[in-house]
Design an enzyme around this catalytic site. Structure first.
Site: not given
Ligand code: NAD
Length: 442
Positions: A194, A228
């Site tokens: 997602e 998002c």
């Molecule tokens: P993110 O990808 O930075 O982090 C998400 C998760 O991944 C966290 O739990 C984090 O600890 C982990 N993570 C971060 N970097 C990592 C790495 N290098 N390796 C492994 N794991 C890692 O996202 P965010 O900043 O928490 O959320 C914002 C993003 O999420 C935006 O792009 C938004 O559009 C998207 N989002 C999508 C939905 C949806 O339902 N489609 C909902 C909410 C947010």
């Protein structure tokens, strides 16, 4: 170690989870406020009550969702009865983001448990208070070998990704989605991703501008734009722009007052890193409203930008903050190239009174989901699939589809033994003409 629960026991644990969440609701709201000043109203609307409603719906329907479904058999198998059996995948890893940190962790977890899986949940490290309360709730509800929470950041997530899972459900950014997909590919683990994208919001000359402004201001500045499916940019018919901008300004002031910083209804940017990322995208000469920032408080006021370039920093990637660029088009033909400059978005919105125009926009563009004359609210209907397409994600969930997401569907033919038609068996001799005729009827 596998952990198997029958449907009644799954239902009991979900009822227990419901009870624990209801008892902790105030603490959850408090945690969300401490993490990034999420207003209690938004926490109830988009986090706790959403999860509670998803839980109630799952508890009510779990028996019927889990039951083997009889389907029409193929005549080729006559006589048979055919079924789809739902089977839990096994060990599921759920990785959650920070922007709706309670809901986006708990909703997939509820469905994974309902479908009979063991779950490890990794909440976001950027909202530590909410992460801690989630861990407390899970600890109070589940056996350790059934559902557990692992708190931590990138390193902890990467350690988890190095293990073998039967399903991975990830919500977050596109770049990390790719890291997850690569790790999953090592073991051919199925994934739901997602993700996000650049969500267009198109407004034509027939739209009710006042109402459009009201609904866009709500959908864009909810959670301070850290949603998002928030509209990422406006693409409006050139002649409507100045009126529309006036309405936007009025609606922002009506919602958050003259000084949104002192409004209890306007959250903060989650951390300094994101604050700097957002502020660096604001070109002061393009600001037509807002643009007030304070790093100490991770504050960025609702900001409107007059945008005339698709090559600016703001138009490069998903914004994910309270900054709204406004672009214009003269002719309808200019809309398509703007939208298709970007990867397929998670959401698309169109404001119009012209049904043909709305239909054309919806049919001509690929996007995860969206609304006509509304923003964000498609999320609220459990009967609609929620997910992206292309770079905005793989798979979808919500309602029954969430249960199905965490279930492997086994197709089973139960063949009768009282009759065994000879047609398909060798030697085939002169049966070719007859099988051709028969297959035409199937
Ligand atoms: P993110 O990808 O930075 O982090 C998400 C998760 O991944 C966290 O739990 C984090 O600890 C982990 N993570 C971060 N970097 C990592 C790495 N290098 N390796 C492994 N794991 C890692 O996202 P965010 O900043 O928490 O959320 C914002 C993003 O999420 C935006 O792009 C938004 O559009 C998207 N989002 C999508 C939905 C949806 O339902 N489609 C909902 C909410 C947010």
């Amino acid at each position: 170690m596998s952990y198997k629960l029958n449907i009644s026991s799954r239902k009991e644990t979900l009822i227990k989870l419901l009870d624990v969440i209801i008892k902790h609701e105030n603490k959850i709201i408090q945690a969300l406020h401490e993490d990034f000043k999420k207003p209690p109203f938004e926490s109830v609307l988009t986090e706790t009550s959403y999860v509670i409603s998803e839980l109630k719906d799952t508890i009510k329907n779990i028996k019927s969702w889990a039951k083997p479904k009889r389907v029409w058999p193929s005549l080729l198998n006559f006589p048979s009865t055919d079924y789809i059996y739902k089977e839990p995948y096994g060990k599921v890893l759920i990785i959650a983001p920070w922007n709706y940190p309670f809901q986006l962790a708990l909703c997939p977890l509820i469905s994974a448990v309902a479908a009979g899986n063991q779950v490890v949940l990794k909440p976001s490290e950027l909202t530590p208070k909410t992460s801690a309360i989630i861990a407390e709730i899970i600890e109070k509800t589940f056996q350790h070998n059934h559902v557990k929470v692992i708190e931590g950041g990138v390193e902890a997530t990467q350690k988890l990704l190095a293990q073998r899972w039967d399903y991975i459900f990830f919500t977050g950014s596109v770049p990390v989605g790719k890291i997850v997909a690569k790790a999953a590919a090592e073991n051919l683990t199925p994934v739901t991703l997602e993700l996000g994208g650049k969500n267009p919001c198109i407004i034509d000359e027939t739209a009710n501008l006042k109402l459009a402004a009201k609904r866009i201001v709500w959908g864009k500045f909810l959670n301070a734009g850290q949603t998002c499916i928030a509209p990422d940019y406006i693409l409006i018919q050139e002649d409507m722009k100045s009126h529309f901008v006036d309405y936007l300004k009025k609606e922002i002031t009506a919602a958050y007052g003259e000084d949104p910083k002192s409004s209890p209804d306007f959250p903060r940017i989650v951390n300094e890193k994101n604050w700097h990322r957002l502020v660096s995208m604001i070109e002061p000469q393009k600001v037509i409203f807002g643009g007030i920032t304070d790093v100490e408080d991770c504050y960025i006021s609702p900001t409107l930008i007059e945008e005339n370039s698709l090559d600016s920093l703001l138009m490069e990637d998903e914004i994910f903050g309270p900054i709204l660029p406004i672009l214009t088009y003269k002719d309808e033909a200019e809309i398509g190239p703007v939208i298709s400059k970007y990867e397929k978005p998670l959401a698309l919105y169109v404001f119009t009174d012209d049904r043909k125009f709305a239909k054309k926009i919806i049919k001509n563009h690929s996007f995860g989901g969206g609304c006509i004359n509304e923003t964000v609210m498609h999320f609220s209907n459990k009967r609609l699939p929620f997910g992206g397409v292309g770079h905005s994600g793989i798979g979808a969930y919500h309602g029954k589809l969430s249960f199905d997401t965490f279930s492997h569907c086994k197709g089973v033919v139960k063949k009768a033994t009282w009759l065994d038609l000879p047609m398909r068996y060798a030697p085939y001799n002169n049966k070719l003409a007859s099988i051709k005729k028969l297959l035409k009827w199937l």
